[in-house]
Design a protein around this motif. Structure first.
Motif, short mmCIF file in Angstrom:
data_model
loop_
_atom_site.label_atom_id
_atom_site.label_comp_id
_atom_site.label_asym_id
_atom_site.label_seq_id
_atom_site.Cartn_x
_atom_site.Cartn_y
_atom_site.Cartn_z
N ASP A 280 0.84 -1.20 0.00
CA ASP A 280 0.00 0.00 0.00
C ASP A 280 0.88 1.25 0.00
O ASP A 280 0.49 2.30 0.53
CB ASP A 280 -0.93 0.02 1.22
N GLY A 281 2.07 1.15 -0.57
CA GLY A 281 3.01 2.27 -0.60
C GLY A 281 3.76 2.50 0.69
O GLY A 281 4.57 3.43 0.78
N GLU A 282 3.53 1.65 1.70
CA GLU A 282 4.16 1.83 3.00
C GLU A 282 5.24 0.78 3.22
O GLU A 282 5.12 -0.36 2.79
CB GLU A 282 3.11 1.71 4.11
N ARG A 283 6.29 1.16 3.96
CA ARG A 283 7.40 0.27 4.24
C ARG A 283 6.95 -0.83 5.20
O ARG A 283 6.50 -0.56 6.30
CB ARG A 283 8.55 1.06 4.85
N ILE A 284 7.06 -2.09 4.76
CA ILE A 284 6.66 -3.23 5.57
C ILE A 284 7.85 -3.79 6.33
O ILE A 284 7.77 -4.08 7.53
CB ILE A 284 6.04 -4.33 4.69
N GLY A 285 8.96 -3.98 5.63
CA GLY A 285 10.14 -4.53 6.26
C GLY A 285 10.87 -5.46 5.32
O GLY A 285 10.42 -5.73 4.19
N PRO A 286 12.02 -5.97 5.74
CA PRO A 286 12.85 -6.78 4.86
C PRO A 286 12.25 -8.15 4.59
O PRO A 286 11.55 -8.72 5.42
CB PRO A 286 14.17 -6.90 5.62
N LEU A 287 12.53 -8.66 3.39
CA LEU A 287 12.22 -10.04 3.10
C LEU A 287 13.16 -10.93 3.92
O LEU A 287 14.27 -10.49 4.23
CB LEU A 287 12.40 -10.32 1.61
N PRO A 288 12.75 -12.15 4.30
CA PRO A 288 11.58 -12.89 3.83
C PRO A 288 10.28 -12.44 4.48
O PRO A 288 10.26 -11.97 5.62
CB PRO A 288 11.91 -14.33 4.22
N LEU A 289 9.19 -12.62 3.71
CA LEU A 289 7.85 -12.36 4.20
C LEU A 289 6.96 -13.55 3.84
O LEU A 289 7.12 -14.15 2.77
CB LEU A 289 7.27 -11.10 3.56
N GLU A 290 6.05 -13.84 4.73
CA GLU A 290 5.01 -14.83 4.45
C GLU A 290 3.69 -14.07 4.34
O GLU A 290 3.29 -13.38 5.29
CB GLU A 290 4.93 -15.88 5.55
N VAL A 291 3.04 -14.18 3.20
CA VAL A 291 1.81 -13.42 2.93
C VAL A 291 0.66 -14.41 2.74
O VAL A 291 0.76 -15.33 1.94
CB VAL A 291 1.95 -12.53 1.69
N THR A 292 -0.42 -14.19 3.48
CA THR A 292 -1.57 -15.07 3.44
C THR A 292 -2.83 -14.27 3.13
O THR A 292 -3.03 -13.19 3.71
CB THR A 292 -1.76 -15.79 4.78
N CYS A 293 -3.66 -14.78 2.24
CA CYS A 293 -4.96 -14.16 1.99
C CYS A 293 -5.93 -14.58 3.09
O CYS A 293 -6.09 -15.78 3.35
CB CYS A 293 -5.49 -14.57 0.62
N VAL A 294 -6.56 -13.60 3.73
CA VAL A 294 -7.54 -13.87 4.78
C VAL A 294 -8.91 -13.44 4.27
O VAL A 294 -9.22 -12.25 4.22
CB VAL A 294 -7.19 -13.15 6.09
N PRO A 295 -9.74 -14.38 3.85
CA PRO A 295 -11.06 -14.02 3.29
C PRO A 295 -11.94 -13.30 4.30
O PRO A 295 -11.97 -13.62 5.48
CB PRO A 295 -11.65 -15.38 2.92
N GLY A 296 -12.62 -12.26 3.80
CA GLY A 296 -13.59 -11.54 4.64
C GLY A 296 -13.01 -10.85 5.84
O GLY A 296 -13.70 -10.64 6.84
N ALA A 297 -11.74 -10.43 5.77
CA ALA A 297 -11.06 -9.87 6.94
C ALA A 297 -11.47 -8.44 7.24
O ALA A 297 -11.18 -7.93 8.33
CB ALA A 297 -9.55 -9.95 6.77
N VAL A 298 -12.12 -7.75 6.30
CA VAL A 298 -12.53 -6.37 6.55
C VAL A 298 -13.99 -6.20 6.14
O VAL A 298 -14.45 -6.74 5.14
CB VAL A 298 -11.63 -5.37 5.79
N ARG A 299 -14.72 -5.43 6.97
CA ARG A 299 -16.14 -5.14 6.70
C ARG A 299 -16.22 -3.76 6.06
O ARG A 299 -16.31 -2.74 6.78
CB ARG A 299 -16.95 -5.20 7.99
#
Length: 302
Positions: A280-299
């Protein structure tokens, strides 16, 4: 999860969003939100860290909704508080880049977006959408709604953030030129739902939504309601090839290039030496990263 116990709407407003051009819109946005019949309070914060803390505090107090007024960075701050929580999330697009809003059907005009949020609250409805959950080696969880960049664009972002001159958008233009002169492929470890897809390349991105950077459709088929992440990688590209490919990102036609490969997965593990991920244009941090899709996580309220 804490149950909602308040009728208030908490508003996170970025006064510098859209380079400050839309600051005068805030009173009209707040007035439109009050049409929901609920109290409205603007959260006080002088930094991104304070903004996230204020959002978490408001959600912990049981507000009925959190509304982010700004661009993707403001949305990103709000998502850290509302992800997987029983609270409505509204977006009023007022930034230079509004990719999450554009991808999720939020009205592009700020007051119209605020009115839609009011209507949704009054009618008791929301849309459940996916979010991406990123975890680094330190165990910190960061949520994102649009795209994680971990290739050339992430390198440019990191360079621009280190620069003190020039100010404004020209800083990114200069950073692109500086990094273009030294562009080189990287070795990436990539695992998709347990399958090894490691590669050598120049570009890699993981998307919950289709675009980043204010409309660059890096993963054009991404759908934030399908329970999957879209992943794109590009083979080693020289300066000339990268320069030719970049303009095609606006239309999403770069995916037809034979040097570009796309995947879909529920879980992505990504590693490369010396890369800082940006989501989202913001600094997350160094790799490695584990990214998971979380269905329905936001209303989402829209």
């Amino acid at each position: 999860m804490r149950a909602v116990t308040s009728d208030d709407i908490a508003v996170l407003a970025n006064p510098s969003a859209g380079r400050g051009r839309r600051r005068a819109l805030l009173p009209a946005v707040l007035a439109a939100l009050r049409e929901s019949g609920r109290g409205v309070r603007v959260l006080e914060a002088s930094s991104g860290e304070e903004a996230e803390k204020a959002c978490r505090r408001a959600v912990g107090e049981g507000v009925a909704a959190l509304v982010a007024v700004g661009g993707d960075g403001t949305v990103h701050q709000g998502l850290q508080a509302v992800a997987e929580q029983p609270v409505g999330f509204g977006v009023v697009p007022a930034g230079t880049g509004n990719d999450f809003a554009a991808c999720t059907g939020v009205p592009p005009e700020p007051v119209a977006a605020a009115t839609a949020i009011s209507d949704a609250l009054r009618e008791g409805r929301h849309v459940a959408l996916d979010l991406a959950r990123a975890v680094g080696t330190d165990g910190e969880v960061r949520w994102f709604g649009a795209v994680l960049a971990a290739g050339f664009d992430a390198i440019v972002n990191e360079r621009a953030n280190r620069m003190r001159w020039p100010r404004g958008p020209r800083r990114y233009d200069v950073a692109i030129l500086l990094e273009m002169a030294r562009v080189r492929p990287r070795i990436y470890g990539l695992e998709l739902d347990g399958a090894d897809r490691s590669f050598e390349g120049t570009l890699v991105a993981v998307g919950n939504c289709a675009s980043y950077g204010g409309g660059m459709r890096i993963v054009p088929d991404a759908d934030p309601a399908d329970g999957l992440l879209d992943v794109i990688v590009a083979a080693p590209l020289g300066r000339a090839a990268l320069a030719r490919l970049k303009p095609r990102l606006r239309r999403g036609t770069h995916v037809t290039d034979p040097r570009v490969t796309t995947y879909r997965a529920r879980q992505v593990r990504l590693h490369a030496d010396g890369i800082i991920g940006y989501a989202d244009g913001e600094r997350i941090g160094p790799l490695p990263l584990e990214v998971t899709c979380v269905p329905g996580a936001v209303r989402l309220l829209r």
